[in-house]
Each structure stands twice: as C-alpha cells, then as structure tokens.
Design an enzyme around this catalytic site. Structure first.
Site, mmCIF file in Angstrom:
data_model
loop_
_atom_site.group_PDB
_atom_site.id
_atom_site.type_symbol
_atom_site.label_atom_id
_atom_site.label_comp_id
_atom_site.label_asym_id
_atom_site.label_seq_id
_atom_site.Cartn_x
_atom_site.Cartn_y
_atom_site.Cartn_z
ATOM 1 N N SER A 1 0.817 -1.223 0.000
ATOM 2 C CA SER A 1 0.000 0.000 0.000
ATOM 3 C C SER A 1 0.848 1.269 0.000
ATOM 4 O O SER A 1 1.597 1.500 -0.925
ATOM 5 C CB SER A 1 -0.962 -0.034 1.187
ATOM 6 O OG SER A 1 -1.821 1.079 1.139
ATOM 7 N N ASP B 1 -0.944 1.913 -3.975
ATOM 8 C CA ASP B 1 -1.745 0.889 -4.662
ATOM 9 C C ASP B 1 -3.130 1.407 -5.051
ATOM 10 O O ASP B 1 -3.971 0.623 -5.506
ATOM 11 C CB ASP B 1 -1.850 -0.377 -3.812
ATOM 12 C CG ASP B 1 -2.613 -0.164 -2.513
ATOM 13 O OD1 ASP B 1 -2.581 0.970 -1.980
ATOM 14 O OD2 ASP B 1 -3.253 -1.106 -2.027
ATOM 15 N N ASP C 1 -5.859 2.267 -3.624
ATOM 16 C CA ASP C 1 -7.163 2.078 -2.981
ATOM 17 C C ASP C 1 -7.560 3.392 -2.288
ATOM 18 O O ASP C 1 -8.705 3.588 -1.937
ATOM 19 C CB ASP C 1 -7.190 0.875 -2.018
ATOM 20 C CG ASP C 1 -6.147 0.935 -0.928
ATOM 21 O OD1 ASP C 1 -5.212 1.768 -1.014
ATOM 22 O OD2 ASP C 1 -6.255 0.131 0.033
ATOM 23 N N ASP D 1 -2.409 6.814 -3.158
ATOM 24 C CA ASP D 1 -1.323 6.122 -2.451
ATOM 25 C C ASP D 1 -0.717 5.082 -3.414
ATOM 26 O O ASP D 1 -1.122 5.001 -4.582
ATOM 27 C CB ASP D 1 -1.819 5.502 -1.143
ATOM 28 C CG ASP D 1 -2.698 4.286 -1.354
ATOM 29 O OD1 ASP D 1 -3.356 4.214 -2.410
ATOM 30 O OD2 ASP D 1 -2.720 3.402 -0.476
HETATM 31 MG MG MG Z 1 -3.416 1.527 -0.128
#
Ligand code: MG
Length: 446
Positions: free
Chosen positions: A90, A238, A240, A236
């Site tokens: 992440s 990744d 999400d 961020d």
């Molecule tokens: Mg993330």
C-alpha cells in the site's frame, strides 16, 4: 506471520521473504482453487508474486496473473474467481512488501478467513507438514493463465458508471504507484484535460512518499494553482486511496472530503469508523450513521451488513458499494470529478461552506499493554468517561468513544506501540482543551 488490518506486511527479505510468500501461496491455494494474482510496482513485488504463485500452483490451484495493477483493479478482477491475491504494501515505504486477499465481491478477507490462513502458515513455519493440504501430483499442476485486460475492464466499469458534464482540468499525482497505469487514461477517456505528476510506475517512489498526506503534496498543490486546474487528485501506492486538492491549491482535509461524498452518496445510511469527525453528523442530519472499528475492512463489512449507501475513512478510503466493497481510489477520483462537473460553484466553495471543528490528538504511555490488566484499564477509563459533564452516548467497539453535546472523545490503545491514544474534537478550542485535559487527568490517575 499475522494479518494486520490491511493484510500481511513487513520489510522485504527480513519480515517477508520468498519462503514465507511460498507458504502464503500454499495456504491460500489449499482453500481457494481459482485465484487471480496482481502486484504493485515495488522492487520486491515480482519476486514475492513468483513465490506466491509457486505456492498456489503446488497444491493444484488454477492461477490467472493480471500483472502490475492497482489494488481496486485486482479486487474487481476477483469477481470472476474464488479469490484475489494482491502483492502490495500500500502506502508503506519502498522497502516493505505485503499481501492482501480479496473475495469475489471486492471485500478484503474478514477475520475468520484470515485466521484460517494464519493457521496454515503456523503449521508451515512450525514444520507440521502433515496438517497441510498435500502437494499435487505432477499431472494435476495447472498452467498459469495471463489476463491482459484487467485494467481495461476496470476502466470500462468506471466509464459505465460515470459521466462528466463539463470539461474539467485535472492534475493527477499517482506517486509513481499503481494508479499510473489507470487514472490518467480513465480521466482522459472521460473528457478531462489531464496533467500528470509522478505517473510512471517506480518502486523507489522517487517523486514523493507513497502516503498521500498534505505535507507530501506540495508540488501537486502548486501545479493546481499554477495551471488554474479545477481539481488535483493524489493516490497512495496501490490506489485504494484517493485525496484531493481544491481549485485554490488547498489540500482538502479527508474529513471534509468524506462529508462531501457522504452528502451526495448517502441517502439513508453511511458507515464510518469511530474516529471520524462530528462534521459527518452535522452535515447529514437525516442519515443513519453506523460507526465501526478503525480499518477499512470493518467499514466494508458494516456497509454490506447494513446495506448502507456509502462508507469511508478519513485515511482517504472511500467505499461505493454500487461498484465494489473494496475502497476504490480510481473510481472515487472519477466520481468526485463527476460531482464537481455537474454542480454549480467551484469545488473550493463547496469545501469552504463546510463547518470546521477543533481537533486535538495525543498519546500517553500504557506500560502494561498486552498484560492481564489491559481490559481492566480500559474498563476503568470507560467508567470514568461516563461521568463527564454533558455525556450523551458511548461506543466501546474500538477503545472508548464518548459523545457530548458539543464534542466527542476517543480513548484507544495503539495497535502497534505501548501507548494509549486520545482524540478530542469539539466546536471550540476551549471545549476541546478542557475535555482533553480532563481525560488526560483521568488516565494518569488510573
Ligand atoms: Mg493503499
């Protein structure tokens, strides 16, 4: 190896190694027989992916690889499989690696599913191989499939849900993360005029920290101002998560963004964690607000359970159940731009119209954390907090949260350090300071 609130994470080749990734693959493959695997652009992700895939194949699992994608893209791809495995840490620093597991509806593994995988990992590490699912015979090992359309499918799904009325000028900062593959293309397809920053995938995260905090987004803020853009978007590592900068180059606090989304998405009900601002209650008077433990997976679980319209967390995670139970920063970016393009007034005017509250966060040492006295201390704190003047409500889902007429406070043991964290928010600084000092005194005396 244990799951945290966002999967298994650790420093690569120290806490997470190829060997442990192999065990994760074998454990997941023992329970799920058709698995889709994706990865973020970290330097370690391909290595971890290869080991996870090897573990999955060793127990006869059917594998589909989608390559480098954002976490919500992988979660969307999981809809045609039993399980999705995302290799990502992440927003953590570049030396971290991680694995996150998803259900076909896009929801991250719940605690029961995580415990089951952890049990297999314990057997692997402890050498209890007889308890593990046996390895496949040579003629039951499947070939690996590749799906090159995962990004296209995710973009198509978002395009089918979104329409931008007026042309918008957008600056996108992907932080050299996985969104680089998706968000700029999507927004151009939607008809936006897009300027990109840090939008080449790079596991060293050379442009900025992969955590999209206000202090890391100075360049985005100044470019938005300089080119007179309508909005700035940052992700961020990744994707999400998504955060925003308004047309005046000001970082929009995530509490305000949560309120902005909530006012447009939540007709009847909305889910937020216990540490969410009272702003939500102030701007959504007729909406049922469900509060959960801190962590997006708890928010997603509660959205599913209560059939809520929307949910989110002030870390920058927004969950739109009409598209997925996975927080989708890419869809959120498109939806936010759609909202701004169809409404009268500038984005900054809408944000400025929201009330601002005082907030104070701090921590005290909690030396006996983890011992038998843990529950006792929190129980005593709870008893004392019930006696605070103006007390109206209490919630003990995650620490102790009390509501007063003009303020609220949360006292919660840290998940990672021997600390007890205090958050107080109120309508004025005087109210916040008084309540904070009172709570600090209660805890010190206990
Ligand atoms: Mg993330």
């Amino acid at each position: 190896m244990k799951f945290g609130s966002s999967g298994i994470r650790g420093v690569v080749n120290t806490e997470i190694t190829s060997e442990s990734a192999l065990c994760i693959g074998r454990a997941v493959g023992s329970e799920y027989h058709d698995v889709v695997v994706g990865r973020d652009p970290r330097t370690s992700s391909e290595m971890i992916e290869c080991a996870v895939v090897s573990g999955l194949l060793s127990v006869g699992c059917q594998i589909t690889r989608v390559g480098m994608v954002a976490t919500p893209t992988l979660a969307y791809a999981a809809r045609s499989h039993n399980c999705g495995v995302m290799i990502t840490a992440s927003h953590n620093p570049p030396e971290y690696a991680g694995v996150k597991l998803f259900n076909p509806d896009g929801m991250a593994f719940d605690s029961g599913q995580q415990e089951s995988i952890e049990q297999s990992l314990e057997w692997s590490v402890g050498g209890a191989h007889s308890k593990l699912t046996p390895l496949s015979s040579w003629d039951c090992i499947n070939p690996v499939r590749t799906d090159k359309n995962a990004v296209f499918d995710h973009i198509s799904m978002i395009l089918s849900h979104t329409r931008i009325e007026n042309p918008m000028s957008v600056v996108v900062d992907c932080g050299c993360g996985a969104a680089s593959m998706t968000t700029p293309y999507l927004l151009r397809e939607l008809g936006c005029d897009v300027i990109t920053l840090n939008s080449q995938p790079d596991g060293f995260f050379p442009g900025r920290s992969s955590e999209p905090k206000e202090e890391h987004l100075k360049v985005l803020r100044s470019v938005v101002q300089e080119v007179h853009a309508d909005i700035g978007i940052a992700h961020d590592g990744d994707a999400d998560r998504m955060v925003a900068v308004d047309d005046r180059g000001r970082f929009v606090s995530n509490d305000k963004l949560l309120a902005f989304f909530g006012m447009r998405e939540a007709e009847r009900s909305m889910v937020v964690p216990v540490d969410t601002s009272m702003l939500i209650d102030a701007v959504l008077p007729g909406v049922t607000i469900t509060r959960t433990r801190v962590g997006d997976v708890y928010v997603a679980e509660a959205i599913k359970r209560t059939l809520a319209d929307f949910g989110g967390e002030a870390s920058g995670t927004w969950i739109f159940p009409k598209v997925s139970y996975c927080p989708d920063g890419i869809y959120a970016a498109a939806r936010l731009i759609e909202m701004i393009s169809t409404e009268e007034g500038r984005f900054s005017d809408h944000i400025s119209a929201l009330p601002t509250y005082e907030i104070k966060r701090g921590a005290l040492p909690m030396p006996h954390r983890g011992g038998a006295g843990d529950g006792g201390v929190m129980g005593m704190i709870e008893e004392e907090l019930r006696t605070v003047t103006g007390f109206t409500d209490i919630n003990t889902l995650d620490g102790v949260r009390i509501a007063l007429d003009d303020a609220w406070a949360l006292v919660r043991p840290s998940g990672t350090e021997p600390l007890i964290r205090i958050t107080v928010e109120g309508k004025t600084k005087a109210v916040v300071d008084r309540l904070y000092l009172h709570i600090e005194k209660i805890i010190k005396e206990l």
